[in-house]
Enzyme design. Sequence first.
Site, short mmCIF file in Angstrom:
data_model
loop_
_atom_site.label_atom_id
_atom_site.label_comp_id
_atom_site.label_asym_id
_atom_site.label_seq_id
_atom_site.Cartn_x
_atom_site.Cartn_y
_atom_site.Cartn_z
N ASN A 4 15.91 59.43 62.43
CA ASN A 4 15.85 58.17 61.53
C ASN A 4 16.41 56.95 62.15
O ASN A 4 17.00 56.83 63.19
CB ASN A 4 16.78 58.44 60.20
CG ASN A 4 16.48 57.48 59.09
OD1 ASN A 4 15.39 56.74 59.23
ND2 ASN A 4 17.22 57.74 58.06
N THR A 5 15.96 55.67 61.53
CA THR A 5 16.62 54.48 62.28
C THR A 5 17.48 53.85 61.30
O THR A 5 17.18 53.85 59.99
CB THR A 5 15.07 53.57 62.53
OG1 THR A 5 14.55 53.20 61.17
CG2 THR A 5 14.28 53.97 63.33
N HIS A 6 18.36 53.08 61.77
CA HIS A 6 19.22 52.34 60.84
C HIS A 6 19.21 50.79 61.62
O HIS A 6 19.30 50.56 62.54
CB HIS A 6 20.78 52.90 60.89
CG HIS A 6 21.86 52.16 60.27
ND1 HIS A 6 21.59 52.00 59.00
CD2 HIS A 6 23.05 51.39 60.83
CE1 HIS A 6 22.53 51.04 58.42
NE2 HIS A 6 23.46 50.89 59.41
N ARG A 62 18.29 68.30 42.74
CA ARG A 62 18.39 67.51 43.94
C ARG A 62 18.26 68.59 45.03
O ARG A 62 17.29 68.32 46.08
CB ARG A 62 19.42 66.49 44.19
CG ARG A 62 19.34 65.75 45.51
CD ARG A 62 18.24 64.76 45.55
NE ARG A 62 17.96 64.25 46.75
CZ ARG A 62 18.32 62.88 46.80
NH1 ARG A 62 18.70 62.09 45.93
NH2 ARG A 62 18.23 62.14 48.07
N ASP A 90 22.09 63.90 60.54
CA ASP A 90 23.12 64.94 60.42
C ASP A 90 23.41 64.67 58.82
O ASP A 90 22.80 64.18 58.04
CB ASP A 90 24.32 65.03 61.08
CG ASP A 90 24.96 63.66 61.03
OD1 ASP A 90 24.68 62.76 59.91
OD2 ASP A 90 26.14 63.64 61.82
N ALA A 91 24.37 65.42 58.52
CA ALA A 91 24.61 65.46 56.98
C ALA A 91 25.50 64.23 56.32
O ALA A 91 25.61 64.08 55.33
CB ALA A 91 25.67 66.66 56.55
N GLY A 92 25.71 63.46 57.45
CA GLY A 92 26.49 62.02 56.91
C GLY A 92 25.19 60.99 56.73
O GLY A 92 24.26 61.19 56.84
N ASP A 132 24.10 57.79 58.33
CA ASP A 132 23.90 56.97 59.52
C ASP A 132 25.11 57.40 60.52
O ASP A 132 25.31 56.56 61.36
CB ASP A 132 23.95 55.43 59.17
CG ASP A 132 23.00 55.20 58.21
OD1 ASP A 132 21.91 55.85 58.24
OD2 ASP A 132 23.17 54.25 57.38
#
Length: 202
Positions: free
Chosen positions: A108-110, A66, A142-144, A146
């Site tokens: 990005n969208t959530h 990955r 970011d790394a999380g 959302d």
Amino acid sequence: MPARLVVLVSGSGTNLQALLDAAADPGYGAEVVAVGADRPGIEGLARAERAGVPTFVLRVADCESRAAWDAELSRLVAEHEPDLVVLAGFMKLVGESFLARHGGRVVNTHPALSPSFPGMHGPADALAYGVKVTGATLFVVDAGVDTGQIVAQTTVPVEDDDDVDTLHERIKVAERTMLVESVGRMAREGFTVDGRRVRLGR
């Protein structure tokens, strides 16, 4: 010069199409210079090809790990010198290599009002919780999961007779409008990230 957008997709590409349509107007301030995907044969890629936009595909299965996939995806995106990378229904989390190279310029969208209901089931979780208002969030990745800084949010009422499908469909319509408007403003006006806050304008 219009801002250069690289858009990453995993499916039908309706958000991509909205960006392509908006970018056809020179006043929008951005152009889609490439579209990437994590699997071949999807409608999102076909939309890009019909619009004459270069495409690339990189499957996780074609890389030794990955992390290797993430590094190669970062390299492929960088080849197109983006000012902004838009994850438009891209169903993979980008990782350390990608964020090291493109961090702060990836959105990005959530389908929920962050920080509520993160993860894959935002509309279902909102419905199950019984909220009266939900919506969509555009955020800097970011790394999380959302958890990035919020660029924009839009609200959608939850109707008494909603099920997950009807609610999600209305969220997607509002999300698409928010994405197109916000990316256009980011392209035309610039933006800064200050702690948890995103400010549009130079």
